[in-house]
Every structure is written in structure tokens, then in C-alpha cells.
Design a protein around this motif. Structure first.
Motif, mmCIF file in Angstrom:
data_model
loop_
_atom_site.group_PDB
_atom_site.id
_atom_site.type_symbol
_atom_site.label_atom_id
_atom_site.label_comp_id
_atom_site.label_asym_id
_atom_site.label_seq_id
_atom_site.Cartn_x
_atom_site.Cartn_y
_atom_site.Cartn_z
ATOM 1 N N LEU A 163 61.516 27.519 88.189
ATOM 2 C CA LEU A 163 62.433 28.381 87.445
ATOM 3 C C LEU A 163 61.937 28.728 86.047
ATOM 4 C CD1 LEU A 163 65.808 26.728 88.496
ATOM 5 C CD2 LEU A 163 64.845 28.875 89.334
ATOM 6 N N LEU A 164 60.871 28.084 85.608
ATOM 7 C CA LEU A 164 60.330 28.349 84.266
ATOM 8 C C LEU A 164 59.453 29.604 84.268
ATOM 9 C CD1 LEU A 164 59.255 24.768 83.150
ATOM 10 C CD2 LEU A 164 61.197 26.072 82.313
ATOM 11 N N ASP A 165 59.463 30.315 83.148
ATOM 12 C CA ASP A 165 58.562 31.452 82.948
ATOM 13 C C ASP A 165 57.272 30.881 82.365
ATOM 14 O OD1 ASP A 165 57.309 33.857 82.451
ATOM 15 O OD2 ASP A 165 58.478 34.285 80.633
ATOM 16 N N MET A 166 56.300 30.623 83.233
ATOM 17 C CA MET A 166 55.064 29.960 82.812
ATOM 18 C C MET A 166 54.256 30.796 81.828
ATOM 19 S SD MET A 166 54.934 27.034 84.069
ATOM 20 C CE MET A 166 55.175 25.940 85.421
ATOM 21 N N GLU A 167 54.353 32.099 81.913
ATOM 22 C CA GLU A 167 53.598 32.955 80.994
ATOM 23 C C GLU A 167 54.129 32.851 79.572
ATOM 24 O OE1 GLU A 167 53.409 36.897 82.565
ATOM 25 O OE2 GLU A 167 52.438 36.226 84.409
ATOM 26 N N GLY A 168 55.374 32.429 79.436
ATOM 27 C CA GLY A 168 55.970 32.264 78.119
ATOM 28 C C GLY A 168 55.683 30.910 77.496
ATOM 29 N N LEU A 169 54.968 30.068 78.201
ATOM 30 C CA LEU A 169 54.660 28.727 77.708
ATOM 31 C C LEU A 169 53.192 28.639 77.326
ATOM 32 C CD1 LEU A 169 56.503 26.618 80.425
ATOM 33 C CD2 LEU A 169 57.379 27.336 78.208
ATOM 34 N N LYS A 170 52.935 28.039 76.185
ATOM 35 C CA LYS A 170 51.558 27.852 75.711
ATOM 36 C C LYS A 170 51.415 26.435 75.177
ATOM 37 C CE LYS A 170 50.444 32.140 76.338
ATOM 38 N NZ LYS A 170 50.025 32.457 77.655
ATOM 39 N N LEU A 171 50.285 25.831 75.492
ATOM 40 C CA LEU A 171 49.990 24.485 74.988
ATOM 41 C C LEU A 171 49.350 24.603 73.619
ATOM 42 C CD1 LEU A 171 49.923 21.436 75.581
ATOM 43 C CD2 LEU A 171 47.640 21.763 76.507
ATOM 44 N N ASN A 172 49.971 23.953 72.624
ATOM 45 C CA ASN A 172 49.450 23.946 71.267
ATOM 46 C C ASN A 172 49.322 22.487 70.855
ATOM 47 O OD1 ASN A 172 48.661 24.527 68.691
ATOM 48 N ND2 ASN A 172 50.648 25.279 68.004
ATOM 49 N N LYS A 173 48.108 21.979 70.929
ATOM 50 C CA LYS A 173 47.805 20.572 70.661
ATOM 51 C C LYS A 173 48.589 19.690 71.627
ATOM 52 C CE LYS A 173 46.454 21.400 65.932
ATOM 53 N NZ LYS A 173 46.665 21.129 64.542
ATOM 54 N N ASP A 174 49.593 18.966 71.179
ATOM 55 C CA ASP A 174 50.365 18.075 72.052
ATOM 56 C C ASP A 174 51.750 18.617 72.371
ATOM 57 O OD1 ASP A 174 48.343 16.255 72.263
ATOM 58 O OD2 ASP A 174 49.091 14.911 70.707
ATOM 59 N N GLU A 175 52.005 19.874 72.092
ATOM 60 C CA GLU A 175 53.337 20.442 72.274
ATOM 61 C C GLU A 175 53.257 21.725 73.094
ATOM 62 O OE1 GLU A 175 56.843 22.335 69.465
ATOM 63 O OE2 GLU A 175 55.259 21.140 68.561
ATOM 64 N N ILE A 176 54.232 21.918 73.958
ATOM 65 C CA ILE A 176 54.297 23.148 74.741
ATOM 66 C C ILE A 176 55.280 24.081 74.034
ATOM 67 C CG2 ILE A 176 54.876 24.192 76.947
ATOM 68 C CD1 ILE A 176 54.054 21.583 78.277
ATOM 69 N N VAL A 177 54.737 25.148 73.484
ATOM 70 C CA VAL A 177 55.536 26.099 72.715
ATOM 71 C C VAL A 177 56.375 26.939 73.675
ATOM 72 C CG1 VAL A 177 55.425 28.036 71.092
ATOM 73 C CG2 VAL A 177 53.758 26.169 70.939
#
Length: 183
Positions: free
Chosen positions: A115-129
Motif C-alpha cells: 500500500l506504500l508509494d515506494m517512489e515517494g520514499l527515499k533512503l537518506n543515511k539511516d532514515e527513510i524520508v
């Protein structure tokens, strides 16, 4: 030098023997040196022959073709490095995402990921923006996918005929034996 030559000079036999012995040493040394030089010459001639054969092989080679092959291998190496880097980043992202979903108390991580929009998620160091916003929205719309914040007591199943709620460890055979003794 020959012995006859020395005898004609009028030298004594003992002196001639000493001269001939010394001359023999010099001759043997010269023979050894000659043998060494012959072996060295043969080795050098073999190396020269091998070098000439290698030069002839190089003459037949297409230098431009070799350069093109080297460039092609360099390109393939760089592509393989980039692919490996992307795979590592993907694995890190998946690991972080599953950890975050587990931390958000998702009951079924696979269902929540779908159900998540994977394209809207980005890995930034240790956090998923962008993950927190999407999770809040999912919790509002599909709260059944997440464990509730309230603590619920676990229900216990009591088998029919068992009036002792604390007697959970007694086996059926032990209970039957107890009932037979009571009657």
C-alpha cells in the motif's frame, strides 16, 4: 704448450712437470669458462628466438582491436560496479523499511508495503524520508493493518469440563486418572 718444447729448452723433468701441471690448471679453467660462455650463449640465443617470435605475434595483432576490447572491458567493469552499488542500496532500503514497519507495529509487513508509494520514499543515511507521512495516512485509512496502541488482555481457552483455570499443564491422561480415583 707441449712437453717436447720444454725439453728442447733444456729444463729438468721436475720443472717441466710443474709447468705442465700449472698449464693444465689454466687450460681446465679456460675450458670451464668456455663451457659457461657456451651455455650463456645458448640461453641468450633461445631468449632471442623467443623474443623474435613474440615480436612476430605482435606484428600480426590488431592494436586498435585490443584497445577497443580494453575499453569494452572497462565499460563492463564500471557497469558491474554501478549495478552492485544499486543492489546494495536497494537491500539497505528494504532492510530499513522493514525495520521501520516493524517499529510501527505493522501486523503484515508485506501487505503494508504493497500500500506504500515506494517512489515517494527515499533512503537518506539511516532514515527513510516520506515514510512517516504515508504510515500516518495508512493507519487512519487501514487501522486493522497495525497493532493498536491499547494493551489487550490475552484470552485463554478453557476446555469443556475443566473447572480449574490454573490447571493448564495437566494432560488428558492425568485428568482421567484423577477422575477415576475420585469416583
Amino acid at each position: 704448450m707441449e712437453r717436447k718444447f720444454l725439453e728442447e729448452l733444456g729444463l729438468e723433468k721436475e720443472s717441466i712437470d710443474k709447468i705442465m701441471a700449472e698449464n693444465g690448471k689454466d687450460i681446465e679453467k679456460a675450458k670451464g669458462d668456455l663451457s659457461t660462455k657456451e651455455t650463456e650463449l645458448e640461453t641468450l640465443q633461445g631468449q632471442l628466438k623467443a623474443a623474435n617470435e613474440q615480436i612476430e605475434e605482435f606484428k600480426e595483432m590488431d592494436v586498435e582491436k585490443i584497445k577497443a576490447a580494453a575499453d569494452e572491458y572497462k565499460t563492463k567493469y564500471e557497469e558491474a560496479q554501478n549495478k552492485a552499488k544499486q543492489e546494495m542500496e536497494k537491500l539497505q532500503f528494504e532492510h530499513k523499511l522493514e525495520g521501520a514497519l516493524s517499529g510501527a507495529k505493522a501486523k503484515n509487513i508485506k501487505a503494508v508495503k504493497a500500500l506504500l508509494d515506494m517512489e515517494g520514499l527515499k533512503l537518506n543515511k539511516d532514515e527513510i524520508v516520506g515514510l512517516n507521512d504515508q504510515l500516518e495516512k495508512l493507519k487512519e485509512e487501514n487501522d486493522y493493518l497495525f497493532e493498536s496502541e491499547e494493551t489487550t488482555s490475552s484470552s485463554t481457552f478453557i476446555r469443556p469440563g475443566n473447572t480449574n483455570k490454573n490447571d493448564k499443564s495437566e494432560s488428558l491422561g492425568a485428568r482421567l486418572a484423577r477422575k477415576v480415583k475420585e469416583n
